[in-house]
Design a protein around this motif. Sequence first.
Motif, PDB file in Angstrom:
ATOM      1  N   TYR A 116       0.858  -1.182   0.000  1.00 38.57           N
ATOM      2  CA  TYR A 116       0.000   0.000   0.000  1.00 38.57           C
ATOM      3  C   TYR A 116       0.892   1.229   0.000  1.00 38.57           C
ATOM      4  O   TYR A 116       1.852   1.308   0.778  1.00 38.57           O
ATOM      5  CB  TYR A 116      -0.887   0.008   1.244  1.00 38.57           C
ATOM      6  CG  TYR A 116      -1.623   1.307   1.432  1.00 38.57           C
ATOM      7  CD1 TYR A 116      -2.786   1.577   0.721  1.00 38.57           C
ATOM      8  CD2 TYR A 116      -1.150   2.281   2.300  1.00 38.57           C
ATOM      9  CE1 TYR A 116      -3.456   2.778   0.875  1.00 38.57           C
ATOM     10  CE2 TYR A 116      -1.822   3.478   2.465  1.00 38.57           C
ATOM     11  CZ  TYR A 116      -2.964   3.731   1.754  1.00 38.57           C
ATOM     12  OH  TYR A 116      -3.614   4.917   1.900  1.00 38.57           O
ATOM     13  N   SER A 117       0.611   2.198  -0.841  1.00 36.43           N
ATOM     14  CA  SER A 117       1.310   3.476  -0.840  1.00 36.43           C
ATOM     15  C   SER A 117       0.344   4.555  -0.396  1.00 36.43           C
ATOM     16  O   SER A 117      -0.818   4.555  -0.811  1.00 36.43           O
ATOM     17  CB  SER A 117       1.839   3.812  -2.240  1.00 36.43           C
ATOM     18  OG  SER A 117       2.816   2.893  -2.620  1.00 36.43           O
ATOM     19  N   GLY A 118       0.830   5.474   0.425  1.00 35.75           N
ATOM     20  CA  GLY A 118      -0.027   6.539   0.913  1.00 35.75           C
ATOM     21  C   GLY A 118       0.762   7.795   1.209  1.00 35.75           C
ATOM     22  O   GLY A 118       1.987   7.838   1.060  1.00 35.75           O
TER      23      GLY A 118
END
Length: 97
Positions: free
Chosen positions: A35-37
Amino acid sequence: MKATILWHAPVADAASGEVHRFGFALEDANGARPYSGVISLRTARVLVAELTGNDGFICMLRAIVETLTADYDTLIGQHFDDGVGPQGSVDLSNPSA
């Protein structure tokens, strides 16, 4: 869980209350898709004040909150594992590293 700080940037509109933002990636040991955030310094401060625990994400947030503004760029490439904290840097210019 492993959390890695990918980038840091000041926010152009300081009036928004979000003075700095950090890009990050989360990887779970069970093989789930990473997940990238993005998180603001302001949100990181709120979460650190409210959350307990020692997973990689919370360790990353603590590092962001505890780092002096002038040193934010030193966080880029740092990764944080569950219960361990910073584990050194990752060379983000070399995707095979």
